[in-house]
Design a protein around this motif. Structure first.
Motif, PDB file in Angstrom:
ATOM      1  N   GLU A  45     -27.049  11.778   5.894  1.00 43.73           N
ATOM      2  CA  GLU A  45     -27.492  13.341   6.070  1.00 43.73           C
ATOM      3  C   GLU A  45     -28.112  13.872   4.635  1.00 43.73           C
ATOM      4  OE1 GLU A  45     -24.282  15.353   7.416  1.00 43.73           O
ATOM      5  OE2 GLU A  45     -25.079  15.098   9.708  1.00 43.73           O
ATOM      6  N   LEU A  46     -27.261  13.278   3.633  1.00 44.11           N
ATOM      7  CA  LEU A  46     -27.532  13.810   1.970  1.00 44.11           C
ATOM      8  C   LEU A  46     -28.597  13.104   1.762  1.00 44.11           C
ATOM      9  CD1 LEU A  46     -23.861  14.006   0.417  1.00 44.11           C
ATOM     10  CD2 LEU A  46     -25.429  16.111   1.112  1.00 44.11           C
ATOM     11  N   LEU A  47     -28.781  11.812   1.972  1.00 49.33           N
ATOM     12  CA  LEU A  47     -29.915  10.946   1.440  1.00 49.33           C
ATOM     13  C   LEU A  47     -31.018  11.437   1.982  1.00 49.33           C
ATOM     14  CD1 LEU A  47     -28.309   7.699   1.189  1.00 49.33           C
ATOM     15  CD2 LEU A  47     -29.014   9.144  -0.637  1.00 49.33           C
ATOM     16  N   ALA A  48     -31.122  11.947   3.415  1.00 47.38           N
ATOM     17  CA  ALA A  48     -32.254  12.198   4.225  1.00 47.38           C
ATOM     18  C   ALA A  48     -32.866  13.717   3.821  1.00 47.38           C
ATOM     19  CB  ALA A  48     -32.108  12.058   5.634  1.00 47.38           C
ATOM     20  N   ALA A  49     -31.792  14.497   3.426  1.00 47.70           N
ATOM     21  CA  ALA A  49     -32.211  16.093   2.996  1.00 47.70           C
ATOM     22  C   ALA A  49     -33.325  15.744   2.003  1.00 47.70           C
ATOM     23  CB  ALA A  49     -30.877  16.700   2.669  1.00 47.70           C
ATOM     24  N   PRO A  50     -34.392  16.857   2.333  1.00 46.96           N
ATOM     25  CA  PRO A  50     -35.343  16.836   1.286  1.00 46.96           C
ATOM     26  C   PRO A  50     -34.734  17.712   0.110  1.00 46.96           C
ATOM     27  CG  PRO A  50     -35.628  18.763   3.140  1.00 46.96           C
ATOM     28  CD  PRO A  50     -34.513  17.686   3.338  1.00 46.96           C
ATOM     29  N   ASP A  51     -35.536  17.620  -0.979  1.00 44.69           N
ATOM     30  CA  ASP A  51     -35.123  18.242  -2.325  1.00 44.69           C
ATOM     31  C   ASP A  51     -35.740  19.664  -2.047  1.00 44.69           C
ATOM     32  OD1 ASP A  51     -34.621  19.028  -4.828  1.00 44.69           O
ATOM     33  OD2 ASP A  51     -35.452  17.199  -5.900  1.00 44.69           O
ATOM     34  N   THR A  52     -34.950  20.599  -2.086  1.00 46.85           N
ATOM     35  CA  THR A  52     -35.769  21.889  -1.975  1.00 46.85           C
ATOM     36  C   THR A  52     -35.601  22.675  -3.176  1.00 46.85           C
ATOM     37  OG1 THR A  52     -33.542  22.802  -1.191  1.00 46.85           O
ATOM     38  CG2 THR A  52     -35.117  22.230   0.668  1.00 46.85           C
ATOM     39  N   ARG A  53     -35.144  22.076  -4.182  1.00 52.64           N
ATOM     40  CA  ARG A  53     -35.197  22.826  -5.683  1.00 52.64           C
ATOM     41  C   ARG A  53     -36.693  23.146  -6.174  1.00 52.64           C
ATOM     42  NH1 ARG A  53     -32.512  18.835  -9.157  1.00 52.64           N
ATOM     43  NH2 ARG A  53     -33.748  17.242  -8.031  1.00 52.64           N
ATOM     44  N   ALA A  54     -36.730  24.400  -6.752  1.00 48.10           N
ATOM     45  CA  ALA A  54     -38.189  24.505  -7.381  1.00 48.10           C
ATOM     46  C   ALA A  54     -38.485  23.614  -8.621  1.00 48.10           C
ATOM     47  CB  ALA A  54     -38.008  25.916  -7.926  1.00 48.10           C
ATOM     48  N   ARG A  55     -39.593  23.187  -8.509  1.00 52.81           N
ATOM     49  CA  ARG A  55     -39.799  22.095  -9.543  1.00 52.81           C
ATOM     50  C   ARG A  55     -40.551  22.565 -10.602  1.00 52.81           C
ATOM     51  NH1 ARG A  55     -44.844  18.643  -9.252  1.00 52.81           N
ATOM     52  NH2 ARG A  55     -44.359  16.934 -10.428  1.00 52.81           N
ATOM     53  N   TRP A  56     -40.038  22.031 -11.697  1.00 48.09           N
ATOM     54  CA  TRP A  56     -40.706  22.534 -12.958  1.00 48.09           C
ATOM     55  C   TRP A  56     -42.107  21.446 -13.136  1.00 48.09           C
ATOM     56  CZ3 TRP A  56     -39.720  26.265 -16.475  1.00 48.09           C
ATOM     57  CH2 TRP A  56     -38.680  26.735 -16.285  1.00 48.09           C
ATOM     58  N   ARG A  57     -43.209  22.245 -13.490  1.00 47.15           N
ATOM     59  CA  ARG A  57     -44.275  21.470 -13.676  1.00 47.15           C
ATOM     60  C   ARG A  57     -44.653  21.358 -15.014  1.00 47.15           C
ATOM     61  NH1 ARG A  57     -48.145  21.453  -9.334  1.00 47.15           N
ATOM     62  NH2 ARG A  57     -48.928  19.726 -10.612  1.00 47.15           N
ATOM     63  N   VAL A  58     -45.505  20.534 -15.627  1.00 44.45           N
ATOM     64  CA  VAL A  58     -46.209  20.557 -16.843  1.00 44.45           C
ATOM     65  C   VAL A  58     -47.728  20.183 -16.819  1.00 44.45           C
ATOM     66  CG1 VAL A  58     -46.136  19.532 -19.402  1.00 44.45           C
ATOM     67  CG2 VAL A  58     -43.927  19.579 -18.021  1.00 44.45           C
ATOM     68  N   THR A  59     -48.313  21.256 -17.094  1.00 48.75           N
ATOM     69  CA  THR A  59     -49.836  20.916 -16.461  1.00 48.75           C
ATOM     70  C   THR A  59     -50.877  21.774 -17.672  1.00 48.75           C
ATOM     71  OG1 THR A  59     -50.080  23.249 -15.314  1.00 48.75           O
ATOM     72  CG2 THR A  59     -49.420  21.027 -14.344  1.00 48.75           C
ATOM     73  N   HIS A  60     -52.042  21.380 -17.671  1.00 43.57           N
ATOM     74  CA  HIS A  60     -52.828  22.284 -18.321  1.00 43.57           C
ATOM     75  C   HIS A  60     -53.629  23.322 -17.619  1.00 43.57           C
ATOM     76  CE1 HIS A  60     -54.346  18.080 -20.076  1.00 43.57           C
ATOM     77  NE2 HIS A  60     -54.562  18.912 -21.120  1.00 43.57           N
ATOM     78  N   GLU A  61     -53.824  24.407 -18.088  1.00 41.05           N
ATOM     79  CA  GLU A  61     -54.577  25.473 -17.346  1.00 41.05           C
ATOM     80  C   GLU A  61     -55.311  25.243 -16.443  1.00 41.05           C
ATOM     81  OE1 GLU A  61     -52.833  28.512 -17.335  1.00 41.05           O
ATOM     82  OE2 GLU A  61     -51.335  27.789 -18.684  1.00 41.05           O
ATOM     83  N   GLU A  62     -56.308  24.570 -16.745  1.00 40.02           N
ATOM     84  CA  GLU A  62     -57.439  24.099 -16.060  1.00 40.02           C
ATOM     85  C   GLU A  62     -57.038  23.231 -14.894  1.00 40.02           C
ATOM     86  OE1 GLU A  62     -59.276  20.499 -18.681  1.00 40.02           O
ATOM     87  OE2 GLU A  62     -59.796  22.698 -19.305  1.00 40.02           O
ATOM     88  N   CYS A  63     -55.981  22.317 -14.987  1.00 44.63           N
ATOM     89  CA  CYS A  63     -55.616  21.349 -13.864  1.00 44.63           C
ATOM     90  C   CYS A  63     -54.854  22.248 -12.857  1.00 44.63           C
ATOM     91  CB  CYS A  63     -54.767  20.376 -14.550  1.00 44.63           C
ATOM     92  SG  CYS A  63     -55.895  19.460 -15.469  1.00 44.63           S
ATOM     93  N   ALA A  64     -53.867  23.141 -13.258  1.00 43.46           N
ATOM     94  CA  ALA A  64     -52.890  23.729 -12.067  1.00 43.46           C
ATOM     95  C   ALA A  64     -52.314  24.851 -13.012  1.00 43.46           C
ATOM     96  CB  ALA A  64     -51.988  22.980 -11.714  1.00 43.46           C
ATOM     97  N   PRO A  65     -52.961  26.232 -12.886  1.00 43.44           N
ATOM     98  CA  PRO A  65     -52.533  27.374 -13.932  1.00 43.44           C
ATOM     99  C   PRO A  65     -51.055  27.538 -13.467  1.00 43.44           C
ATOM    100  CG  PRO A  65     -54.468  27.834 -12.938  1.00 43.44           C
ATOM    101  CD  PRO A  65     -54.259  26.604 -12.269  1.00 43.44           C
ATOM    102  N   GLY A  66     -50.003  27.547 -14.549  1.00 46.08           N
ATOM    103  CA  GLY A  66     -48.891  27.962 -14.329  1.00 46.08           C
ATOM    104  C   GLY A  66     -48.725  29.242 -13.666  1.00 46.08           C
ATOM    105  N   GLU A  67     -47.725  29.109 -12.827  1.00 45.87           N
ATOM    106  CA  GLU A  67     -47.447  30.452 -12.026  1.00 45.87           C
ATOM    107  C   GLU A  67     -45.788  30.604 -12.012  1.00 45.87           C
ATOM    108  OE1 GLU A  67     -48.438  30.176  -7.773  1.00 45.87           O
ATOM    109  OE2 GLU A  67     -50.585  29.631  -8.275  1.00 45.87           O
ATOM    110  N   GLY A  68     -45.267  31.821 -12.233  1.00 44.86           N
ATOM    111  CA  GLY A  68     -43.841  32.286 -12.131  1.00 44.86           C
ATOM    112  C   GLY A  68     -43.509  32.290 -13.714  1.00 44.86           C
ATOM    113  N   TYR A  69     -42.100  31.600 -13.795  1.00 48.74           N
ATOM    114  CA  TYR A  69     -41.667  31.390 -15.085  1.00 48.74           C
ATOM    115  C   TYR A  69     -42.372  30.340 -15.968  1.00 48.74           C
ATOM    116  CZ  TYR A  69     -38.206  32.310 -18.617  1.00 48.74           C
ATOM    117  OH  TYR A  69     -37.505  32.504 -19.686  1.00 48.74           O
ATOM    118  N   ARG A  70     -42.840  30.898 -17.141  1.00 44.80           N
ATOM    119  CA  ARG A  70     -43.861  29.939 -17.817  1.00 44.80           C
ATOM    120  C   ARG A  70     -43.356  29.813 -19.437  1.00 44.80           C
ATOM    121  NH1 ARG A  70     -49.192  29.370 -17.607  1.00 44.80           N
ATOM    122  NH2 ARG A  70     -49.282  29.888 -19.674  1.00 44.80           N
TER     123      ARG A  70
END
Length: 132
Positions: A45-70
């Motif tokens: 059950e633990l292995l099959a559970a999806p990772d529901t944590r908020a994901r930190w991203r590292v992106t160019h503004e032109e590729c995916a503008p950062g939303e939320g905490y930056r």
């Protein structure tokens, strides 16, 4: 001056991010709190559970503008700055619902080929104890 300790590699285009062109970011409101411990779970059950944590991203503004905490990439380009941001984020109640620890561990992994925050010079820690 030798340059920054850390480089930012875009999650989308896999290119280096220059100062002023991107951010490390997440949307903490998407984090799912840890479920209360209500007994034993089966390992399957633990292995099959999806990772529901908020994901930190590292992106160019032109590729995916950062939303939320930056965090602008130019503010997290040294090991002391990375440590400072980690200490700062530890005061946020929502940090445990994100994958910040994974971001740090991936940065420290000399064999990682993932985008994100990468050391300018990879150092093999050799699985020694912290501080060695």
């Amino acid at each position: 001056m030798t340059g920054p300790d850390l480089l930012a590699v875009c999650d989308v285009c896999l290119q280096l991010i220059d100062d002023g062109d991107g951010a490390v970011w997440c949307r903490p409101e998407t984090a799912t709190p840890e479920p209360p411990d209500e007994g034993q779970f089966l390992i399957e059950e633990l292995l099959a559970a999806p990772d529901t944590r908020a994901r930190w991203r590292v992106t160019h503004e032109e590729c995916a503008p950062g939303e939320g905490y930056r965090i602008a990439v130019e503010r997290i380009r040294t090991w002391p700055a990375y440590l400072h941001w980690t200490a700062h984020l530890m005061g946020k109640g929502w940090l445990a619902g994100t994958n910040w620890a994974d971001l740090i561990l991936d940065t420290l992994d000399p064999a990682s080929t993932q985008p994100g925050i990468r050391p300018r010079t990879a150092r093999d820690l050799g699985h020694r104890h912290v501080g060695d």
